[in-house]
Design an enzyme around this catalytic site. Sequence first.
Site, PDB file in Angstrom:
ATOM      1  N   SER A   1      86.228 154.152   1.094  1.00 17.47           N
ATOM      2  CA  SER A   1      85.157 154.149   2.277  1.00 17.47           C
ATOM      3  C   SER A   1      83.992 153.377   1.613  1.00 17.47           C
ATOM      4  CB  SER A   1      84.774 155.555   2.347  1.00 17.47           C
ATOM      5  OG  SER A   1      84.028 156.075   1.018  1.00 17.47           O
ATOM      6  N   LYS A   2      83.072 152.873   2.956  1.00 14.40           N
ATOM      7  CA  LYS A   2      81.989 152.250   2.420  1.00 14.40           C
ATOM      8  C   LYS A   2      80.811 152.855   1.557  1.00 14.40           C
ATOM      9  CE  LYS A   2      79.909 152.539   7.009  1.00 14.40           C
ATOM     10  NZ  LYS A   2      80.612 152.215   8.053  1.00 14.40           N
TER      11      LYS A   2
END
Length: 491
Positions: A254-255
């Site tokens: 995930s970012k």
Amino acid sequence: MSDIVRTRIAPSPTGDPHVGTAYAALFNYAFARRHGGRFILRIEDTDRVRSNRPSEAMIFDALHWLGLSWDEGPDVGGPCGPYRQSERGELYREHVERLVAAGHAYPCFCTKDRLDGVRAGQQAAGAATLGYDGFCRSIPPVEAARRRRDESHVIRLAMPREGQCVVRDLLRGDITFEYAGIDDQVLLKSDGFPTYHLANVVDDHLMEITHVIRAEEWLSSLPKHAQLYHAFGWDPPVFCHLPLLRNADRSKISKRKNPVSLNYYRRAGFLPEALLNYLALMGWAMPDEREEFTLAEFAEALELERITLGGPIFDLEKLSWLNGKYLRGLPSEGLLERLRSGLLSDGYLLQVIPLVQERIEKLEDFVDYARFFFVGEVAYDAEALKKLVPKGRTPRDTAKTLKELLEEHLDALLDWQPAVLEGILRSFCERTGWSPNEAFMTLRVAVTGRPASPPLFDTMAVLGKEVCRQRIRRAQEIVKSMKTPETRPLT
Ligand code: GLU
């Protein structure tokens, strides 16, 4: 079904191009190449609110950069087009009518209020699964057909109510799903647009896809898709769900923890061949265990059955190490060429120069002054650190504000232009009570490392979204770890 292998990726153009798209593309591309088949790019833009053309263009661009070319797609055409779902509406409507006629799907007239009520009731009763209760399924077909003429409705798939569904995944073998946990999915929305499930299955069939190689997160769609294949009377393709890429802490990539945009890797100067090589190591090992190999070698060796499901970790340090090896292996001219096509390209330099020109006296000042345009992270010296937190604000408040600005306003922004950025910042200030002076200084220091810089929004536009996002996130973490000074020292 096609007698040659046909694979596809089907990205939804709703944001920055994702590293997961490259991962799926790599395996689909290589598998098609290995079998002399065709690799197709289909754009799944059924989400009319979130889909957009700039995002589609970035997908094309990022995959081209990686060197993964497709044989059929919206931009290159092909025998099964159009390859954009928004241009295939009629096909989905035709197909859904077939299902309604055969009793495999039915119109549902339930209002949002009723659906909310059903959900609330299920929650209150502690139901194991929440979902549609099948209310409209028992409406006699003749009555339903009459009501369809003037009542707003969706079309739902009639899922079996009990028993089990067994679907085969190439890597996991037979997977059993209980029908009891799966409600009647919407296939066609009230505006006549298809949902993912319908469009995806109809297209995979019509585009004669033989192998669906996609991310593990789509596994839960399998029983619904299997039911659609059954209802249409079609043979399903082979399903192969690739393992999920994970952050170092094993959570889904995930970012928040790893850059996930392909634009980041490109801007940071990862070589496309190194990134592909690294992605190929996610769940896959060459028969001779060699860690460095080319795309062509991967395509020659790939056997889907040998993919392992351990939950590969996408580790930036390991990727950087591998990238370093590739860089060192380039001849000097080769490295020069890479620099000239990226950070030292005329195009980039010509964006930087106007912002620097007025602020230097000798050519030799350029490198020092413009440094922050060329590096990844910037260092914050003591003076910069002091300016990151405006006077009268606490580090905690500043960290929270930076986080909110990033996650709620900048992360989703695709049109990274000075005027757009300024507009966002000014309205952010109005809402949060930060003055533009405070916010602009904090941001300036975060993205440039300095309290004085060329005009902030022009600078941010030239640096690009990926660099700004990384620096703001880092600044936020630094501020978060600062101690709040005692405002009233104890005497
Ligand atoms: N549109 C889906 C996505 O965005 C495609 C999933 C699939 O490959 O079936 O990834």
